[in-house]
Design an enzyme around this catalytic site. Structure first.
Site, PDB file in Angstrom:
ATOM      1  N   ASP A 167      -6.403   3.900 -14.136  1.00 13.61           N
ATOM      2  CA  ASP A 167      -6.627   3.192 -15.394  1.00 13.61           C
ATOM      3  C   ASP A 167      -8.135   3.066 -15.550  1.00 13.61           C
ATOM      4  OD1 ASP A 167      -7.360   1.076 -13.759  1.00 13.61           O
ATOM      5  OD2 ASP A 167      -5.839  -0.314 -14.492  1.00 13.61           O
ATOM      6  N   THR A 181      -6.919  -2.869  -8.174  1.00 11.88           N
ATOM      7  CA  THR A 181      -6.492  -3.275  -6.827  1.00 11.88           C
ATOM      8  C   THR A 181      -5.601  -2.258  -6.128  1.00 11.88           C
ATOM      9  OG1 THR A 181      -4.522  -4.327  -7.737  1.00 11.88           O
ATOM     10  CG2 THR A 181      -6.485  -5.713  -7.496  1.00 11.88           C
ATOM     11  N   HIS A 191       4.013   8.166   9.404  1.00  7.57           N
ATOM     12  CA  HIS A 191       5.263   7.459   9.689  1.00  7.57           C
ATOM     13  C   HIS A 191       6.152   7.268   8.465  1.00  7.57           C
ATOM     14  CE1 HIS A 191       3.898   5.435  13.729  1.00  7.57           C
ATOM     15  NE2 HIS A 191       3.674   6.742  13.695  1.00  7.57           N
ATOM     16  N   HIS A 209      10.947   9.202  12.582  1.00  5.28           N
ATOM     17  CA  HIS A 209      10.567   8.667  11.272  1.00  5.28           C
ATOM     18  C   HIS A 209      11.389   9.284  10.144  1.00  5.28           C
ATOM     19  CE1 HIS A 209       7.413   6.661  13.368  1.00  5.28           C
ATOM     20  NE2 HIS A 209       6.943   7.813  13.828  1.00  5.28           N
ATOM     21  N   CYS A 264      -6.368   1.991  -9.526  1.00  9.11           N
ATOM     22  CA  CYS A 264      -6.574   0.942 -10.528  1.00  9.11           C
ATOM     23  C   CYS A 264      -7.541  -0.073  -9.920  1.00  9.11           C
ATOM     24  CB  CYS A 264      -5.252   0.334 -10.995  1.00  9.11           C
ATOM     25  SG  CYS A 264      -4.291  -0.549  -9.755  1.00  9.11           S
TER      26      CYS A 264
HETATM   27  C1  RB5 Z   1      -6.882  -4.029 -14.930  1.00 11.74           C
HETATM   28  O1  RB5 Z   1      -7.682  -5.090 -15.336  1.00 11.74           O
HETATM   29  C2  RB5 Z   1      -6.173  -4.375 -13.628  1.00 11.74           C
HETATM   30  O2  RB5 Z   1      -5.221  -5.361 -13.846  1.00 11.74           O
HETATM   31  C3  RB5 Z   1      -5.554  -3.128 -13.036  1.00 11.74           C
HETATM   32  O3  RB5 Z   1      -6.521  -2.166 -12.845  1.00 11.74           O
HETATM   33  C4  RB5 Z   1      -4.879  -3.258 -11.682  1.00 11.74           C
HETATM   34  O4  RB5 Z   1      -5.712  -3.886 -10.764  1.00 11.74           O
HETATM   35  C5  RB5 Z   1      -3.519  -3.758 -11.673  1.00 11.74           C
HETATM   36  O5  RB5 Z   1      -2.850  -3.857 -10.619  1.00 11.74           O
END
Ligand code: RB5
Length: 147
Positions: A10, A69, A100, A135, A67
């Site tokens: 994203d 996180t 695994h 596995h 993204c």
């Molecule tokens: C975008 O602001 C953020 O929410 C997205 O990149 C991500 O971290 C979602 O899990």
């Protein structure tokens, strides 16, 4: 023929995605980069779906999603049957996810790991084969959960 890797992100994962594409090409993979190709805000599930479906269909061997996180991408990608997506924060986790768990999609968080660590995690994920053996049975049991 080179194995294919599909990538997507994203707006929060643009720079690390570019680094991942570079590393995958350097490692000899054919890379299909599914975008986005501008800096506008987009919804991560749309790109998780594109990458997950490419892997689930067999068009690509592995997928990498980025993204902020890695978490949203992994939640969304894991809804697609046949996908085993793993959020990894370390090279060790990436190695184990392949060895695994036979993870076929790596999810990274650019706001968490940054480019250097994120790139190293991706490189590890792309290098490590599935170990199989005991596995194999466990991964089959994951597939059973989808029935
Ligand atoms: C975008 O602001 C953020 O929410 C997205 O990149 C991500 O971290 C979602 O899990």
């Amino acid at each position: 023929m080179a194995d294919r890797v599909v990538t997507g992100s994203d707006h929060a994962g643009l720079q690390l995605r570019a680094e991942v594409v570079r590393i995958a090409r350097e490692k000899g993979f054919e890379v299909e980069d599914l975008g986005p190709f501008g800096a506008d805000s987009v919804d991560y599930p749309d790109y998780a779906r594109k990458v997950a479906e490419a892997v689930a269909s067999g068009r690509a061997k592995l997928g990498i999603l980025v993204c902020g996180t890695g978490i949203g991408m992994s939640i969304a990608a894991n809804k697609v049957k046949g996908v085993r997506a793993a959020v990894c924060r370390s090279e060790y986790e990436a190695r184990m996810a392949r060895a695994h768990n036979d993870a076929n999609v790596l999810c990274l968080g650019e706001r968490v790991t940054g480019l250097g660590v994120g790139g190293a995690i991706a490189a590890e994920f792309l290098s490590q084969p599935f170990e199989g053996g005991r596995h194999e049975r466990r991964v089959r049991k994951i597939a059973d959960l989808e029935k």
